[in-house]
Design a protein around this motif. Structure first.
Motif, PDB file in Angstrom:
ATOM      1  N   ASN A  13     -38.737 -57.373 -26.549  1.00 40.55           N
ATOM      2  CA  ASN A  13     -38.996 -56.254 -25.630  1.00 40.55           C
ATOM      3  C   ASN A  13     -40.457 -56.152 -25.214  1.00 40.55           C
ATOM      4  O   ASN A  13     -40.785 -55.426 -24.275  1.00 40.55           O
ATOM      5  N   SER A  14     -41.359 -56.838 -25.914  1.00 36.04           N
ATOM      6  CA  SER A  14     -42.772 -56.800 -25.533  1.00 36.04           C
ATOM      7  C   SER A  14     -43.279 -58.167 -25.058  1.00 36.04           C
ATOM      8  O   SER A  14     -44.458 -58.313 -24.768  1.00 36.04           O
ATOM      9  N   LYS A  15     -42.383 -59.146 -24.970  1.00 38.45           N
ATOM     10  CA  LYS A  15     -42.778 -60.481 -24.506  1.00 38.45           C
ATOM     11  C   LYS A  15     -42.765 -60.477 -22.973  1.00 38.45           C
ATOM     12  O   LYS A  15     -41.711 -60.388 -22.345  1.00 38.45           O
ATOM     13  N   ILE A  16     -43.963 -60.574 -22.391  1.00 40.02           N
ATOM     14  CA  ILE A  16     -44.122 -60.449 -20.940  1.00 40.02           C
ATOM     15  C   ILE A  16     -44.140 -61.831 -20.288  1.00 40.02           C
ATOM     16  O   ILE A  16     -44.777 -62.760 -20.782  1.00 40.02           O
ATOM     17  N   ALA A  17     -43.429 -61.922 -19.176  1.00 43.19           N
ATOM     18  CA  ALA A  17     -43.440 -63.134 -18.355  1.00 43.19           C
ATOM     19  C   ALA A  17     -43.879 -62.736 -16.941  1.00 43.19           C
ATOM     20  O   ALA A  17     -43.525 -61.661 -16.444  1.00 43.19           O
ATOM     21  N   LEU A  29     -50.846 -62.020  -2.752  1.00 40.56           N
ATOM     22  CA  LEU A  29     -49.722 -62.325  -3.634  1.00 40.56           C
ATOM     23  C   LEU A  29     -49.173 -61.032  -4.213  1.00 40.56           C
ATOM     24  O   LEU A  29     -49.926 -60.108  -4.515  1.00 40.56           O
ATOM     25  N   VAL A  30     -47.864 -60.982  -4.375  1.00 33.47           N
ATOM     26  CA  VAL A  30     -47.230 -59.921  -5.149  1.00 33.47           C
ATOM     27  C   VAL A  30     -46.751 -60.584  -6.431  1.00 33.47           C
ATOM     28  O   VAL A  30     -45.989 -61.560  -6.387  1.00 33.47           O
ATOM     29  N   VAL A  31     -47.260 -60.098  -7.559  1.00 34.18           N
ATOM     30  CA  VAL A  31     -46.925 -60.671  -8.862  1.00 34.18           C
ATOM     31  C   VAL A  31     -46.089 -59.658  -9.647  1.00 34.18           C
ATOM     32  O   VAL A  31     -46.399 -58.465  -9.660  1.00 34.18           O
ATOM     33  N   LYS A  32     -45.065 -60.179 -10.280  1.00 33.33           N
ATOM     34  CA  LYS A  32     -44.180 -59.355 -11.099  1.00 33.33           C
ATOM     35  C   LYS A  32     -44.407 -59.705 -12.569  1.00 33.33           C
ATOM     36  O   LYS A  32     -44.423 -60.873 -12.936  1.00 33.33           O
ATOM     37  N   ALA A  33     -44.578 -58.672 -13.399  1.00 33.12           N
ATOM     38  CA  ALA A  33     -44.662 -58.830 -14.847  1.00 33.12           C
ATOM     39  C   ALA A  33     -43.441 -58.152 -15.447  1.00 33.12           C
ATOM     40  O   ALA A  33     -43.192 -56.972 -15.192  1.00 33.12           O
ATOM     41  N   SER A  34     -42.659 -58.927 -16.219  1.00 30.87           N
ATOM     42  CA  SER A  34     -41.416 -58.400 -16.791  1.00 30.87           C
ATOM     43  C   SER A  34     -41.408 -58.607 -18.293  1.00 30.87           C
ATOM     44  O   SER A  34     -41.802 -59.668 -18.783  1.00 30.87           O
ATOM     45  N   ASP A  35     -40.914 -57.597 -19.021  1.00 28.55           N
ATOM     46  CA  ASP A  35     -40.756 -57.792 -20.459  1.00 28.55           C
ATOM     47  C   ASP A  35     -39.448 -58.551 -20.704  1.00 28.55           C
ATOM     48  O   ASP A  35     -38.813 -59.030 -19.765  1.00 28.55           O
ATOM     49  N   ARG A  36     -39.095 -58.720 -21.931  1.00 30.25           N
ATOM     50  CA  ARG A  36     -37.916 -59.493 -22.331  1.00 30.25           C
ATOM     51  C   ARG A  36     -38.001 -60.930 -21.791  1.00 30.25           C
ATOM     52  O   ARG A  36     -37.025 -61.516 -21.400  1.00 30.25           O
TER      53      ARG A  36
END
Length: 171
Positions: free
Chosen positions: A15-19, A58-65
């Protein structure tokens, strides 16, 4: 650049691993940047040419999981400015010029020679430098560059006598 996102969930947990992922690039086209999925570091992927595009967004997305579809995410905008380098040769509007001067006189402007350069306008890379290859051995003439128009201004800095110099070729 480096994108940094934080997650308040338990450390070292899915749940805290960001990609990270680039969602979009403007101007669109071939991907000019790559983004390290785990570190958030943005790197150049292709040759950038300021004369084609002076900036990118650029639009960058940071997602957990770890970037899973069910993860929680947020977006950020990244502005990238391409800095000009001196990669264009100046060209002159004509291949030859002719001018007349009055003997025994100085002149702040005999003629103007227009230089065109595709580098960033008004930058050091754009300003042309004019010089003599031959014909000015006695240093009677000089060039100065007009920084607004990028024209070389030919000036007389030593008086000329018609009897000694009724014609002179400057290169």
């Amino acid at each position: 650049m480096k994108i940094i996102a934080t997650d308040a969930d338990e450390p070292n947990h899915l749940n805290s691993k960001i990609a990270y992922k680039i969602e979009s690039q403007e101007p669109a086209g071939a991907s000019m940047f790559i983004l390290n999925k785990y570190t958030g570091e943005v790197h150049i992927a292709n040759f950038l040419d300021r004369e084609q595009h002076s900036s990118y967004s650029l639009v960058v997305k940071a997602s957990d999981r770890d970037g899973a579809a069910d993860g929680i995410s947020s977006l950020c905008n990244c502005a990238i400015k391409v800095i000009d380098v001196n990669d264009n040769f100046p060209t002159l509007s004509q291949s030859s010029y002719s001018a007349s001067i009055v003997e025994n006189s100085l002149s702040s402007e005999v003629l103007r020679i227009q230089a065109m350069d595709a580098d960033d306008e008004f930058s050091d890379n754009w300003i042309a430098e004019f010089f003599f290859i031959s014909g000015n051995q006695d240093n009677c003439f000089e060039f100065v560059t007009d920084p607004v128009t990028n024209e070389g201004i030919l000036r007389v800095v030593k008086v000329r006598m018609y009897e000694c110099y009724n014609s002179q070729n400057l290169k």
